[in-house]
Design a protein around this motif. Structure first.
Motif: not given
Ligand SMILES: Cc1cc2nc3c(=O)[nH]c(=O)nc-3n(C[C@H](O)[C@H](O)[C@H](O)COP(=O)(O)OP(=O)(O)OC[C@H]3O[C@@H](n4cnc5c(N)ncnc54)[C@H](O)[C@@H]3O)c2cc1C
Ligand SMILES: Cc1cc2nc3c(=O)[nH]c(=O)nc-3n(C[C@H](O)[C@H](O)[C@H](O)COP(=O)(O)OP(=O)(O)OC[C@H]3O[C@@H](n4cnc5c(N)ncnc54)[C@H](O)[C@@H]3O)c2cc1C
Ligand code: SF4
Lengths: 264, 398
Positions: A74-80, A191-203
């Motif tokens: 995610f921090a590199m730019g992946a969407d989900n 910046l991305r790392k901060q923004q995506t830290m709490k991103k939901d993922i599918d499990i």
């Protein structure tokens, strides 16, 4: 374009030693990281998206803590991202891993291009990519060193072969494994790392698999079985050469001559 | 499904037990041990931990397959436009040896276009039966079509084991075939043996050559293994060829492919270290880029090539294609001379099959000396110029 990148968490170092007496593996450090080869696959995916639009998804199979590599992506730019994890998947060899991954991919969505790294730094078989493609019944191209262009419904790539480069057009959906010549991976953005830290993922766990035959997963579903692990052995004849550099040069010279590396 | 039971009461030191797991799959929390999905069921914890602490239970015995229905050792013939890759002969040699132990035949599977005239050659290297599928659709390596031919072959012949060269073609073809048959594939085997019950004993390096693993495919057929070039010994060409060549039929329908080969560009012919008989390796003992000339001169005099360890490639002093080792090339020259190379496992993994190894290093404790046949304790800057002089003057005193 819908792009999926398969990434694996590997030990931070593969410096392992086998204790000669007990046969136990000694691992230095327990940290882990994203398989370095997968960074190239991810970068390839991100560049495709930048050029042609679409989304970059990432998927990994492993223990619960493997989700760390999704956040790296995610921090590199992946969407989900999606994590496939279950005790039932433990002990998987290439086949069982590929079955689980392909089932997880089906569950995750439909993709135009699936990207894999060339190999990993732990299991190091380079087999998972083509096996996943077979199980998804899609064409695969390995050793891709350049993406020429994407077209309507297909992609044109260069496959690196021993003596030549084959330019191949593969119809979507397809799977590519990319080598390190393809591009230089970017660094993660803070910046991305901060923004995506709490991103939901599918499990996904076993109950999310379409094929619910337990015999096909994990150890039971693995046709190969590791019998034992041991340190590499060397059985070489040895000779130590010592002396002044002039004497040594003479000794090397004589030996090379005896062994017919030098004529005369 | 087999599983591991943890008997917490038998564990005295949970932390120590967790350390045994090479995959970090055991976690200790508040003195209690748990096993997570990272477990590969290697069962080391069961064997090496406190007695009875970890118990392996198999709740259902899988039905055993009938191994006598699968006979013979098959070799996939790797080639480019009919010119057969030498790894094929090495594998035929190995197959012959294995087949001899179980008294079964050796097969070769030859797929391509316009290749018929080359099939004879395989018989001289020990194949009992060569199965050939020669079709215009198979001119280029198209993975789906090749997999289908492989499928026909396996379904018809039912070989006990299949050996495939770990070339760029073999490394993608073998896994697709293995997945189609739901069978095991062991990558990059360095040692192969066979048991009486036709179980192939496959030994391969893992963790970058730091450890060796012995792998069996005990209840699935065919067993499949890939082997890198220059690992096995090539057999001698034999005058007598008692084997036979057979055609393998396949319907055009099965040769359809969703990939199209648009073109083939020859790579510029560069001097590769892969096939070199003599290699002189530069390590970090080389102080500056210019000093590589000295090694180039030595390599030239010996009719060989120069190569290097990874740090020199990283420094930009050497072409990445000249890196030997785990993340570089595997070489098996007749002679290799390492100069100022410490001998890390990653490096050694790429060259320890060389016939003769000279190592020059000024540190008597250098690890490379364990691998070398001739351990030369010396400063490369002293001994190499001397050696070059010697070779130039024919060893006569100056
Ligand atoms: C010592 C040892 C030897 C082994 N030898 C063999 C063997 O010869 N044959 C065999 O069948 N198994 C073997 N295994 C088991 C095998 O390493 C694991 O099953 C592993 O899951 C297979 O992947 P790999 O690491 O080889 O991946 P590779 O095939 O090298 O990985 C290629 C790419 O596939 C993708 N990928 C791989 N794994 C995952 C994942 N978990 N999640 C997401 N993407 C992934 C990544 O994009 C990666 O770059 C061995 C294990 C050990 C410990
Ligand atoms: C995943 C992974 C993959 C890797 N893959 C590879 C790989 O494919 N190939 C590879 O090479 N490395 C690889 N490495 C790196 C490897 O671990 C070592 O760092 C590297 O091989 C060391 O190179 P070296 O021997 O040239 O340098 P050093 O280890 O620095 O050794 C230099 C040696 O030169 C000797 N020396 C110094 N001066 C002189 C002198 N004047 N005369 C004689 N001797 C002298 C020293 O005593 C020393 O032994 C890999 C590492 C990892 C983690
Ligand atoms: S069986 Fe092997 S991988 Fe599983 S927990 Fe025990 S030591 Fe670790």
């Amino acid at each position: 374009m819908k792009i999926l990148v398969c990434i694996k968490q590997v030990p931070g170092t593969n410096k392992v030693e086998v204790d000669e007496k007990t046969g136990v593996l000694k691992r230095n450090g327990t940290d882990s990281k994203m398989n370095p080869y997968d960074l190239y696959a991810l970068e390839t995916g991100l560049r495709l998206k930048e050029k042609y639009g679409g989304t970059v998804s990432v998927i990994t199979m492993g223990p619960p803590q493997a989700k760390a590599v999704l956040y790296e992506a995610f921090a590199m730019g992946a969407d989900n991202g999606a994590l496939i994890t279950d005790r039932k998947f433990g002990g998987a060899d290439v086949l069982a891993t590929s079955r689980t991954l392909s089932q997880g991919i089906r569950r995750f969505g439909s993709f135009d291009v699936i990207l894999c790294g060339l190999q990993t730094t732990d299991g190091d078989t380079a087999q998972v990519g083509p096996e996943v493609a077979e199980l998804l019944d899609i064409p695969s191209v390995c050793n891709v060193q350049r993406i020429e262009k994407a077209e309507q419904g297909s992609i044109i790539v260069d496959m690196d072969m021993p003596h030549d480069i084959e330019t191949i057009k593969a119809a979507f959906p397809c799977l590519l494994t990319v080598n390190k010549d393809i591009c230089q991976p970017r660094l993660p953005s803070y910046l991305r790392k901060q923004q995506t830290m709490k991103k939901d993922i599918d499990i996904y766990t076993f109950s999310d698999m379409e094929d619910k035959d337990e015999e096909k997963y994990g150890l039971t579903g693995s046709p190969t079985s590791v019998q034992r692990i041991f340190p590499p052995i060397s059985d070489k004849v040895q000779e130590h050469l010592e002396g002044t550099s002039r004497e040594l040069a003479q000794k090397i010279y004589t030996t090379l001559k005896q062994k017919k590396f030098i004529a005369g | 499904m087999a599983k591991l039971l943890i008997h917490q009461e038998k564990i005295t030191d949970a932390k120590a037990l967790a350390m045994i797991c090479p995959f970090g799959a055991m976690q200790e929390k508040d003195g209690r041990l748990s096993i997570n999905a990272g477990c590969r069921m290697c069962r080391l914890c069961e064997k090496k931990g406190p007695k009875g602490a970890i118990e392996y239970v198999e709740d259902k015995k899988a039905p055993q397959i009938d191994k006598t229905k699968w006979r013979g050792i098959a070799v996939y013939v790797d080639h480019v436009d009919g010119s057969i890759h030498p790894v094929t002969y090495e594998l035929l040699g190995k197959a012959k040896e294995l087949a001899g132990k179980i008294k079964q035949p050796v097969y070769a599977l030859f797929i391509g276009s316009g290749i018929k005239h080359k099939a004879e050659e395989l018989l001289h290297y020990g194949a009992d039966k060569v199965y050939i599928c020669d079709k215009s659709q198979l001119e280029y390596f198209k993975i789906e079509a090749y997999t289908s031919v492989f499928e026909e072959f396996i379904t018809k012949i039912k070989p006990a084991a299949i050996l495939v060269g770990a070339t760029p073609v073999g490394r993608q073809l073998a896994p697709r075939v293995a997945a189609r048959f739901g069978t095991g594939l062991t990558a990059d085997c360095t040692i192969l043996d066979i048991k009486e019950n036709t179980d192939l004993v496959q030994i391969r390096p893992a963790f970058g050559g730091n450890i060796m693993a012995e792998i069996l495919t005990p209840n699935t057929r065919p067993q499949m293994a890939t082997v890198r070039y220059k690992i096995m010994d090539a057999p001698k060409w034999s005058d007598t060829a008692t084997g036979t060549v057979h055609e393998l039929a396949i319907s055009d329908e099965k040769l359809k492919s969703r990939i199209q080969v648009l073109g083939v560009t020859k790579k510029p012919k560069e001097k590769t270290i892969d096939g070199a008989d003599v290699i002189v390796v530069a390590g970090r003992g080389i102080k500056k880029k210019d000093d590589l000339k000295m090694l180039e001169e030595l390599a030239d005099l010996l009719g060989g090539q120069t190569a290097s360890t990874r740090p020199l490639v990283e420094a930009g002093w050497m072409d990445p294609k000249k890196q030997i080792g785990l993340s570089g090339r595997t070489v098996r020259p007749k002679l290799i001379i390492t100069c100022g190379v410490s001998g890390s496992v990653q490096f050694v993994a790429g060259m320890n099959h060389a016939d003769t190894i000279f190592a020059i290093n000024n540190d008597p404790k250098a690890a490379i000396f364990k691998t070398a046949n001739y351990a030369v304790k010396a400063d490369i800057y002293d001994v190499i110029p001397e050696l070059i002089q010697k070779i130039k003057t024919g060893g006569k005193a100056l």
